[in-house]
Write a protein that holds these residues in place. Sequence first.
Motif, PDB file in Angstrom:
ATOM      1  N   ALA A   1      26.616   6.350  12.449  1.00  0.00           N
ATOM      2  CA  ALA A   1      25.354   6.413  11.722  1.00  0.00           C
ATOM      3  C   ALA A   1      24.206   6.538  12.716  1.00  0.00           C
ATOM      4  CB  ALA A   1      25.174   5.185  10.860  1.00  0.00           C
ATOM      5  N   ALA A   2      23.165   7.193  12.299  1.00  0.00           N
ATOM      6  CA  ALA A   2      21.980   7.354  13.134  1.00  0.00           C
ATOM      7  C   ALA A   2      21.326   5.995  13.357  1.00  0.00           C
ATOM      8  CB  ALA A   2      20.998   8.308  12.461  1.00  0.00           C
ATOM      9  N   THR A   3      20.695   5.830  14.510  1.00  0.00           N
ATOM     10  CA  THR A   3      19.999   4.590  14.808  1.00  0.00           C
ATOM     11  C   THR A   3      18.908   4.357  13.774  1.00  0.00           C
ATOM     12  OG1 THR A   3      20.419   4.884  17.159  1.00  0.00           O
ATOM     13  CG2 THR A   3      18.658   3.363  16.550  1.00  0.00           C
ATOM     14  N   GLY A   4      18.935   3.169  13.180  1.00  0.00           N
ATOM     15  CA  GLY A   4      17.931   2.821  12.178  1.00  0.00           C
ATOM     16  C   GLY A   4      18.336   3.155  10.757  1.00  0.00           C
ATOM     17  N   LEU A   5      19.477   3.802  10.555  1.00  0.00           N
ATOM     18  CA  LEU A   5      19.914   4.129   9.201  1.00  0.00           C
ATOM     19  C   LEU A   5      20.719   2.970   8.623  1.00  0.00           C
ATOM     20  CD1 LEU A   5      20.162   6.138   6.855  1.00  0.00           C
ATOM     21  CD2 LEU A   5      22.259   6.978   7.933  1.00  0.00           C
ATOM     22  N   GLU A   6      20.232   2.438   7.517  1.00  0.00           N
ATOM     23  CA  GLU A   6      20.962   1.424   6.760  1.00  0.00           C
ATOM     24  C   GLU A   6      21.403   2.089   5.466  1.00  0.00           C
ATOM     25  OE1 GLU A   6      18.225  -1.807   6.268  1.00  0.00           O
ATOM     26  OE2 GLU A   6      18.139  -2.222   8.410  1.00  0.00           O
ATOM     27  N   PHE A   7      22.612   1.801   5.011  1.00  0.00           N
ATOM     28  CA  PHE A   7      23.101   2.492   3.821  1.00  0.00           C
ATOM     29  C   PHE A   7      24.066   1.626   3.036  1.00  0.00           C
ATOM     30  CE2 PHE A   7      25.597   3.618   7.515  1.00  0.00           C
ATOM     31  CZ  PHE A   7      26.905   3.376   7.107  1.00  0.00           C
ATOM     32  N   GLN A   8      24.144   1.936   1.749  1.00  0.00           N
ATOM     33  CA  GLN A   8      25.122   1.327   0.853  1.00  0.00           C
ATOM     34  C   GLN A   8      25.536   2.392  -0.151  1.00  0.00           C
ATOM     35  OE1 GLN A   8      23.830  -1.704  -1.979  1.00  0.00           O
ATOM     36  NE2 GLN A   8      25.770  -2.774  -1.692  1.00  0.00           N
ATOM     37  N   PHE A   9      26.836   2.461  -0.451  1.00  0.00           N
ATOM     38  CA  PHE A   9      27.380   3.406  -1.417  1.00  0.00           C
ATOM     39  C   PHE A   9      28.041   2.593  -2.533  1.00  0.00           C
ATOM     40  CE2 PHE A   9      28.220   5.493   2.826  1.00  0.00           C
ATOM     41  CZ  PHE A   9      27.100   6.304   2.804  1.00  0.00           C
ATOM     42  N   GLY A  68      10.655   3.401   7.636  1.00  0.00           N
ATOM     43  CA  GLY A  68      10.486   2.364   6.634  1.00  0.00           C
ATOM     44  C   GLY A  68      10.808   2.804   5.208  1.00  0.00           C
ATOM     45  N   GLU A  69      11.120   4.064   4.999  1.00  0.00           N
ATOM     46  CA  GLU A  69      11.367   4.579   3.650  1.00  0.00           C
ATOM     47  C   GLU A  69      12.807   4.305   3.193  1.00  0.00           C
ATOM     48  OE1 GLU A  69      10.735   8.701   1.104  1.00  0.00           O
ATOM     49  OE2 GLU A  69      10.800   8.814   3.285  1.00  0.00           O
ATOM     50  N   THR A  70      12.944   4.055   1.883  1.00  0.00           N
ATOM     51  CA  THR A  70      14.246   3.868   1.248  1.00  0.00           C
ATOM     52  C   THR A  70      14.401   4.903   0.150  1.00  0.00           C
ATOM     53  OG1 THR A  70      14.248   1.490   1.695  1.00  0.00           O
ATOM     54  CG2 THR A  70      15.692   2.251  -0.072  1.00  0.00           C
ATOM     55  N   ALA A  71      15.580   5.500   0.058  1.00  0.00           N
ATOM     56  CA  ALA A  71      15.877   6.460  -1.014  1.00  0.00           C
ATOM     57  C   ALA A  71      17.053   5.936  -1.828  1.00  0.00           C
ATOM     58  CB  ALA A  71      16.212   7.826  -0.428  1.00  0.00           C
ATOM     59  N   HIS A  72      16.934   6.076  -3.130  1.00  0.00           N
ATOM     60  CA  HIS A  72      17.990   5.717  -4.084  1.00  0.00           C
ATOM     61  C   HIS A  72      18.426   7.043  -4.710  1.00  0.00           C
ATOM     62  CE1 HIS A  72      19.847   3.084  -7.196  1.00  0.00           C
ATOM     63  NE2 HIS A  72      19.672   4.140  -7.948  1.00  0.00           N
ATOM     64  N   VAL A  73      19.633   7.505  -4.372  1.00  0.00           N
ATOM     65  CA  VAL A  73      20.098   8.825  -4.789  1.00  0.00           C
ATOM     66  C   VAL A  73      21.336   8.663  -5.656  1.00  0.00           C
ATOM     67  CG1 VAL A  73      20.886  11.076  -3.974  1.00  0.00           C
ATOM     68  CG2 VAL A  73      19.239   9.774  -2.609  1.00  0.00           C
ATOM     69  N   GLU A  74      21.313   9.276  -6.837  1.00  0.00           N
ATOM     70  CA  GLU A  74      22.463   9.238  -7.742  1.00  0.00           C
ATOM     71  C   GLU A  74      23.122  10.602  -7.732  1.00  0.00           C
ATOM     72  OE1 GLU A  74      20.507   8.017 -11.328  1.00  0.00           O
ATOM     73  OE2 GLU A  74      20.606   5.901 -10.763  1.00  0.00           O
ATOM     74  N   GLN A  75      24.461  10.618  -7.576  1.00  0.00           N
ATOM     75  CA  GLN A  75      25.189  11.872  -7.423  1.00  0.00           C
ATOM     76  C   GLN A  75      26.421  11.935  -8.311  1.00  0.00           C
ATOM     77  OE1 GLN A  75      24.725  14.773  -5.119  1.00  0.00           O
ATOM     78  NE2 GLN A  75      22.787  13.877  -5.699  1.00  0.00           N
ATOM     79  N   TRP A  76      26.746  13.165  -8.734  1.00  0.00           N
ATOM     80  CA  TRP A  76      27.999  13.433  -9.434  1.00  0.00           C
ATOM     81  C   TRP A  76      29.131  13.275  -8.416  1.00  0.00           C
ATOM     82  CZ3 TRP A  76      29.089  15.449 -14.456  1.00  0.00           C
ATOM     83  CH2 TRP A  76      30.417  15.796 -14.649  1.00  0.00           C
ATOM     84  N   ALA A  77      30.201  12.598  -8.817  1.00  0.00           N
ATOM     85  CA  ALA A  77      31.375  12.475  -7.951  1.00  0.00           C
ATOM     86  C   ALA A  77      32.626  12.574  -8.809  1.00  0.00           C
ATOM     87  CB  ALA A  77      31.359  11.155  -7.195  1.00  0.00           C
ATOM     88  N   TYR A  78      33.610  13.313  -8.283  1.00  0.00           N
ATOM     89  CA  TYR A  78      34.900  13.439  -8.941  1.00  0.00           C
ATOM     90  C   TYR A  78      35.769  12.231  -8.626  1.00  0.00           C
ATOM     91  CZ  TYR A  78      33.926  18.454  -9.448  1.00  0.00           C
ATOM     92  OH  TYR A  78      33.385  19.664  -9.766  1.00  0.00           O
ATOM     93  N   CYS A  79      36.709  11.961  -9.504  1.00  0.00           N
ATOM     94  CA  CYS A  79      37.757  10.988  -9.248  1.00  0.00           C
ATOM     95  C   CYS A  79      38.673  11.581  -8.179  1.00  0.00           C
ATOM     96  CB  CYS A  79      38.522  10.748 -10.546  1.00  0.00           C
ATOM     97  SG  CYS A  79      40.125   9.996 -10.335  1.00  0.00           S
TER      98      CYS A  79
END
Length: 135
Positions: A1-9, A68-79
């Motif tokens: 992950a890039a430095t400073g990138l925090e993420f949750q899936f 400092g920005e946060t993005a909440h992204v909703e995506q289509w995903a297949y099983c």
Amino acid sequence: AATGLEFQFMAQGFNHDRALVLVLRNSNHAGGSLSVDLPAGMLFAPAQNRELQNLVLRDPVTVSLLPGETAHVEQWAYCGNQFHIPPLTEMKASGWVLNAPRCQHCVWQATAPYELPVSAVEGPWMASKLATAAG
């Protein structure tokens, strides 16, 4: 992950516009902006319970984040696994990207050779494997 990138899936089922929720945050308050690029076909696995299904991104995702920005992204995903339990849980990037056509059945064809039975669906899984083998 890039430095400073925090993420949750997070998985919210499959085959709909909000099946995979990505929360991405650039924690570099004094640093530069970040760009996150996830390819179509990217495979996500349950963080804990392997009896749950994997998810496969249908479309590529590109997000730019200011410091400092946060993005909440909703995506289509297949099983990703025909004979696993639908996921409603935290996911992790698997490191794999499927080169599968853009349909649910096509994803299942691509993953079928690697799918192992899980206790909840051993009967249907075995019946399908035997039917495919008898072909």
